[in-house]
Design an enzyme around this catalytic site. Structure first.
Site, PDB file in Angstrom:
ATOM      1  N   HIS A  98       0.813  -1.212   0.000  1.00 40.55           N
ATOM      2  CA  HIS A  98       0.000   0.000   0.000  1.00 40.55           C
ATOM      3  C   HIS A  98       0.851   1.270   0.000  1.00 40.55           C
ATOM      4  O   HIS A  98       0.344   2.369   0.267  1.00 40.55           O
ATOM      5  CB  HIS A  98      -0.940   0.005   1.210  1.00 40.55           C
ATOM      6  CG  HIS A  98      -2.235   0.707   0.947  1.00 40.55           C
ATOM      7  ND1 HIS A  98      -2.456   2.018   1.286  1.00 40.55           N
ATOM      8  CD2 HIS A  98      -3.373   0.292   0.352  1.00 40.55           C
ATOM      9  CE1 HIS A  98      -3.681   2.379   0.943  1.00 40.55           C
ATOM     10  NE2 HIS A  98      -4.255   1.357   0.364  1.00 40.55           N
ATOM     11  N   ASP A 159      -7.313   4.296   8.941  1.00 41.33           N
ATOM     12  CA  ASP A 159      -8.652   4.196   8.353  1.00 41.33           C
ATOM     13  C   ASP A 159      -8.834   2.890   7.584  1.00 41.33           C
ATOM     14  O   ASP A 159      -9.947   2.381   7.477  1.00 41.33           O
ATOM     15  CB  ASP A 159      -8.916   5.379   7.424  1.00 41.33           C
ATOM     16  CG  ASP A 159      -9.186   6.661   8.191  1.00 41.33           C
ATOM     17  OD1 ASP A 159      -9.733   6.579   9.307  1.00 41.33           O
ATOM     18  OD2 ASP A 159      -8.830   7.741   7.694  1.00 41.33           O
ATOM     19  N   GLU A 270     -13.056  12.801  12.815  1.00 44.18           N
ATOM     20  CA  GLU A 270     -12.390  13.150  11.568  1.00 44.18           C
ATOM     21  C   GLU A 270     -13.241  14.193  10.849  1.00 44.18           C
ATOM     22  O   GLU A 270     -14.289  14.609  11.337  1.00 44.18           O
ATOM     23  CB  GLU A 270     -12.160  11.923  10.678  1.00 44.18           C
ATOM     24  CG  GLU A 270     -11.014  11.048  11.125  1.00 44.18           C
ATOM     25  CD  GLU A 270     -10.546  10.070  10.055  1.00 44.18           C
ATOM     26  OE1 GLU A 270     -10.972  10.213   8.880  1.00 44.18           O
ATOM     27  OE2 GLU A 270      -9.747   9.171  10.382  1.00 44.18           O
TER      28      GLU A 270
END
Length: 520
Positions: A98, A159, A270
């Site tokens: 990632h 997240d 958030e």
């Protein structure tokens, strides 16, 4: 500091030129083949290790190591270390791929597939200060599912949970819980690390503390994390999930900062920016219920710049009445647009793994493998209004290419005085993340070159305005830029590198150090 960004053609040219040391593949294979591993060292099907989520940089390795044991990793690194600087071989640990800018790639080197590491099973301690010992190649989603069987859960998250422990701890690991618990690197008791000399070292706050804190947020420069002891807490079963909208940025940030300063507020905070998004609130209805359906249906988002505050309160079913009263009380302290209050109740797992649902849909549509020129910034609270005026008022015209996250955290929870994590020097910091996807071949606003230029404009503004911004998941092109990023910590960072990876074997994809060059 001069900020340099490359066009698409230059990016791919660089993947075979001066950024990485050259080596002879035949000599590399002959030097590595005699090594004996519990796992497997493969010289075939190596193209997968030249790709990552960013899909911008593509550095082809010479081999992929699929380790079964920590000893496999140690043997490979120790062998390369003993070869000295003449081989040019480097090593990169790859978790779930990632990375955004080739950080987990190693041109003509060895990429270690950390997910194949078969360490001991997760070991839980459920006493007064509970924790779990896990492999550095373990995914956070698996840790969550196993921890819940003990009624426990890690405190801090990213997240997206389908990332490896070693990958997030090498950066920081930040999400909406960071204002309360700090990033993931603040919630680790102990690490096992393989250094750039091949030595296997156990480290903690009281044992080899310099390596422990150096590796946390150290971008993989001092060692590969092969095992970690993660702090746990009692896990809730349910989550009250809430979204509201603001049209005034100053009111939006005032409410965010109020919430993160409260002792008993929400468990997750958030926010994100929405620019000219048609039928925004109607798109939420598949997950959320509007408090006032009639008013919500009449709300118009077209042509507006709006700011969404996203909150969550954890609870167990027997606490639902008290939880609802608490949420109502907290919401009464805020100044959002009343018609935009949307609420939902989901399981704890559903909430934490919410991004994976969206990612799966992208994979189904063939949109997962697009270039992702992401830009993550940490901005001092005192400069966030100036940043917002320029970036959200002039540089960006829409948010159709991907989400823009923005939320504050308390620096007192970060403990980055000792870790390698770099942040601005203020008590409250804002995380701002631009997360676009680029369409291959496009020359429009959704094209890679346009988005890279947009990122460049944002960074150039931050530099010219002297905002004191730091990059999170930092990506720089030059040695001088890296020195400026680390600032007063640069000398200590170089000393750590010379101590634990003296030949600059580890994680070449960051382009901080180059093998065979003297550290400065």
């Amino acid at each position: 500091m001069i900020l340099i960004f490359l066009t698409v053609s230059l990016l791919f040219t660089c993947s075979t030129s001066t950024h990485q040391p050259l080596a002879t593949p035949t000599n590399i294979q002959s030097s590595l083949k005699p090594l004996t591993f519990d796992g497997n060292l493969s010289f075939e099907n190596i193209h997968q290790a030249a790709n990552d989520f960013g899909n911008i940089y593509h550095f082809l390795p010479s081999a992929i190591l699929y380790p079964e044991t920590v000893s496999d990793i140690s043997i490979a690194i120790k062998h390369i270390y003993e070869m000295g600087t003449t081989s040019g071989l480097t090593v990169a640990a790859r978790g779930n791929g990632h990375s955004h800018h080739g950080q987990a790639q190693a041109y003509q080197g060895i990429v270690i597939n950390m997910k194949s590491l078969r360490g001991p099973e997760m070991q839980f301690y459920t006493g007064e200060l509970p924790y779990v010992d896990v492999s550095g190649g373990e995914l956070w989603i698996n840790i969550l599912l196993e921890s819940l069987k003990h009624g426990l859960s890690p405190k801090s998250w990213t997240d997206y949970l389908h990332l490896t422990v070693g990958g997030t701890l090498s950066n920081a690991g930040v999400s909406g819980q960071a204002f309360r618990h700090g990033p993931q690197i603040h919630n680790v008791y102990q690490l096992e690390v393989v250094t750039g000399t091949g030595e296997v070292v156990t480290c903690s706050e009281k044992q080899n503390a310099d390596l422990f804190y150096g590796v946390l947020g150290g971008l993989g420069q001092f060692g590969i994390i092969t095992r970690a002891r993660i702090s746990l807490e009692p896990a809730p079963m349910m989550v009250k999930w809430i979204r509201v909208l603001y049209s005034d940025f100053s009111i939006f940030t005032k409410d965010q900062e109020h919430l993160i300063s409260s002792q008993n507020a929400f468990d997750y905070i958030e926010g994100f920016v929405i620019i000219n998004r048609t039928s925004l609130v109607n798109s939420w209805r598949s997950t959320f219920n509007p408090k006032d359906p009639v008013q919500a249906s009449q709300f118009i988002s077209d042509g507006k710049t709006l700011f969404c505050l996203e909150m969550a309160k954890y609870f167990n079913p027997q606490e639902i009445d008290f939880m609802n009263q608490k949420v109502d009380s907290l919401l009464s302290e805020l100044s959002y647009i009343e018609s935009t209050l949307f609420l939902s109740e989901v399981s704890y797992v559903e909430f934490l793994d919410r991004v994976h649902v969206s990612m799966s849909k992208l994979q189904e549509k063939g949109l997962w493998d697009l270039p992702h020129p992401w830009l993550n910034l940490i901005i001092p609270r005192s400069r966030i209004p100036e940043f917002a005026r320029e970036v959200f008022g002039n540089i960006l015209t829409d948010t159709s290419n991907g989400p823009i996250l923005i939320y504050p955290v308390n620096k007192s929870k970060w403990n980055n005085i000792r870790t390698s994590m770099i942040t601005p020097d203020e008590d409250v910091l804002y995380l701002v993340a631009f997360l676009p996807s680029a369409m291959p071949g496009s020359t429009g606003t959704n094209g890679l070159e346009h988005i890279l230029n947009q990122n460049k404009r944002i960074l150039c503004f931050c530099e010219s305005a002297h905002l004191g911004v730091k990059q999170y998941l930092p990506h720089y092109q030059t040695h001088e830029e890296w020195k400026a990023h680390f600032g007063s910590k640069w000398g200590a960072f170089v000393r750590m590198k010379s101590t634990y990876d003296p030949l600059a074997i580890l994680t070449p994809g960051h382009r901080i150090f180059q093998k065979g060059r003297v550290f400065q």
